[in-house]
Design a protein around this motif. Structure first.
Motif, PDB file in Angstrom:
ATOM      1  N   SER A   4       0.821  -1.219   0.000  1.00 54.69           N
ATOM      2  CA  SER A   4       0.000   0.000   0.000  1.00 54.69           C
ATOM      3  C   SER A   4       0.852   1.264   0.000  1.00 54.69           C
ATOM      4  O   SER A   4       0.442   2.276  -0.555  1.00 54.69           O
ATOM      5  CB  SER A   4      -0.964   0.014   1.197  1.00 54.69           C
ATOM      6  OG  SER A   4      -0.261   0.119   2.399  1.00 54.69           O
ATOM      7  N   LYS A   9      -2.391   3.279  -1.616  1.00 53.33           N
ATOM      8  CA  LYS A   9      -3.120   3.627  -0.401  1.00 53.33           C
ATOM      9  C   LYS A   9      -2.354   4.708   0.343  1.00 53.33           C
ATOM     10  O   LYS A   9      -1.190   4.547   0.665  1.00 53.33           O
ATOM     11  CB  LYS A   9      -3.315   2.421   0.499  1.00 53.33           C
ATOM     12  CG  LYS A   9      -4.188   2.756   1.679  1.00 53.33           C
ATOM     13  CD  LYS A   9      -4.641   1.550   2.402  1.00 53.33           C
ATOM     14  CE  LYS A   9      -5.513   2.007   3.558  1.00 53.33           C
ATOM     15  NZ  LYS A   9      -6.093   0.926   4.275  1.00 53.33           N
ATOM     16  N   LYS A  12      -3.395   8.570   6.507  1.00 51.58           N
ATOM     17  CA  LYS A  12      -4.403   9.496   7.039  1.00 51.58           C
ATOM     18  C   LYS A  12      -3.905  10.920   6.932  1.00 51.58           C
ATOM     19  O   LYS A  12      -4.661  11.818   6.545  1.00 51.58           O
ATOM     20  CB  LYS A  12      -4.719   9.163   8.500  1.00 51.58           C
ATOM     21  CG  LYS A  12      -5.510   7.911   8.679  1.00 51.58           C
ATOM     22  CD  LYS A  12      -5.789   7.659  10.143  1.00 51.58           C
ATOM     23  CE  LYS A  12      -6.617   6.403  10.308  1.00 51.58           C
ATOM     24  NZ  LYS A  12      -6.936   6.148  11.707  1.00 51.58           N
ATOM     25  N   ARG A  15      -4.229  12.117   3.337  1.00 55.76           N
ATOM     26  CA  ARG A  15      -5.625  12.393   2.948  1.00 55.76           C
ATOM     27  C   ARG A  15      -6.121  13.671   3.611  1.00 55.76           C
ATOM     28  O   ARG A  15      -6.803  14.490   2.988  1.00 55.76           O
ATOM     29  CB  ARG A  15      -6.512  11.197   3.302  1.00 55.76           C
ATOM     30  CG  ARG A  15      -6.287  10.005   2.381  1.00 55.76           C
ATOM     31  CD  ARG A  15      -7.306   8.895   2.591  1.00 55.76           C
ATOM     32  NE  ARG A  15      -7.330   8.393   3.954  1.00 55.76           N
ATOM     33  CZ  ARG A  15      -6.533   7.441   4.422  1.00 55.76           C
ATOM     34  NH1 ARG A  15      -5.625   6.883   3.645  1.00 55.76           N
ATOM     35  NH2 ARG A  15      -6.638   7.033   5.670  1.00 55.76           N
ATOM     36  N   HIS A  81     -11.157  10.633  11.171  1.00 59.91           N
ATOM     37  CA  HIS A  81     -11.069   9.672  10.080  1.00 59.91           C
ATOM     38  C   HIS A  81     -11.972   8.493  10.363  1.00 59.91           C
ATOM     39  O   HIS A  81     -12.183   8.112  11.509  1.00 59.91           O
ATOM     40  CB  HIS A  81      -9.626   9.184   9.917  1.00 59.91           C
ATOM     41  CG  HIS A  81      -8.673  10.300   9.660  1.00 59.91           C
ATOM     42  ND1 HIS A  81      -8.321  10.688   8.404  1.00 59.91           N
ATOM     43  CD2 HIS A  81      -8.027  11.140  10.496  1.00 59.91           C
ATOM     44  CE1 HIS A  81      -7.491  11.709   8.465  1.00 59.91           C
ATOM     45  NE2 HIS A  81      -7.295  12.004   9.740  1.00 59.91           N
ATOM     46  N   ASP A  84     -10.662   5.012   5.357  1.00 61.07           N
ATOM     47  CA  ASP A  84      -9.953   5.851   4.392  1.00 61.07           C
ATOM     48  C   ASP A  84     -10.638   7.187   4.152  1.00 61.07           C
ATOM     49  O   ASP A  84     -10.243   7.931   3.261  1.00 61.07           O
ATOM     50  CB  ASP A  84      -9.819   5.117   3.055  1.00 61.07           C
ATOM     51  CG  ASP A  84      -8.844   3.951   3.144  1.00 61.07           C
ATOM     52  OD1 ASP A  84      -8.052   3.917   4.096  1.00 61.07           O
ATOM     53  OD2 ASP A  84      -8.881   3.085   2.250  1.00 61.07           O
ATOM     54  N   GLU A  85     -11.671   7.501   4.910  1.00 56.22           N
ATOM     55  CA  GLU A  85     -12.410   8.753   4.728  1.00 56.22           C
ATOM     56  C   GLU A  85     -11.939   9.821   5.707  1.00 56.22           C
ATOM     57  O   GLU A  85     -11.485   9.515   6.806  1.00 56.22           O
ATOM     58  CB  GLU A  85     -13.907   8.513   4.946  1.00 56.22           C
ATOM     59  CG  GLU A  85     -14.496   7.540   3.968  1.00 56.22           C
ATOM     60  CD  GLU A  85     -15.946   7.229   4.253  1.00 56.22           C
ATOM     61  OE1 GLU A  85     -16.617   6.758   3.336  1.00 56.22           O
ATOM     62  OE2 GLU A  85     -16.402   7.438   5.396  1.00 56.22           O
TER      63      GLU A  85
END
Length: 124
Positions: A4, A9, A12, A15, A81, A84-85
């Motif tokens: 990942s 990927k 956090k 993102r 979080h 993955d959001e």
């Protein structure tokens, strides 16, 4: 885990930084820079069922909204979080009472860019 790191990927922190950069670009009216954080097939939805489909449609709608509500300010109070959001809670402030209040946003990612944004305002 190693897979990942090298093949897509994102962390956090990465993102979260992407969402913050996206919001900064939108605030600055820089749609060209904002577009690099958004999937071409982006979907933006609110709890009331309204949907915007496509990155370009969203950016046009955001610009038009900000022209009408030129004093719009978004303040993020909490970032967290869920898998993955990236989830945000904040306040929308403006002299236009119809858009002010507590708001929540959920940003989902696919292939390193935001592909889904869900919004909810308190009272919706």
């Amino acid at each position: 885990m190693v897979w990942s790191v090298f093949f897509g990927k994102k962390s956090k922190r990465w993102r979260e930084a992407s969402v913050n950069n996206l919001l900064s670009c939108l605030d600055a009216g820089d749609t060209e820079q904002a577009s690099i954080y958004l999937a071409e097939d982006l979907v933006v939805a609110d709890i009331g069922g309204a949907r915007i489909e496509g990155r370009d449609a969203f950016l046009r709608r955001d610009q038009a909204f900000r022209k009408v509500y030129s004093d719009l300010e978004v303040h993020v109070d909490l970032t967290t979080h869920n898998g993955d959001e990236v989830l945000l809670r904040g306040r929308v402030e403006s002299r236009h009472e119809e858009i002010t209040g507590t708001a929540f946003w959920r940003f989902a990612f696919e292939n390193g860019v935001v592909n889904y944004i869900e919004t909810m305002r308190q009272g919706n």
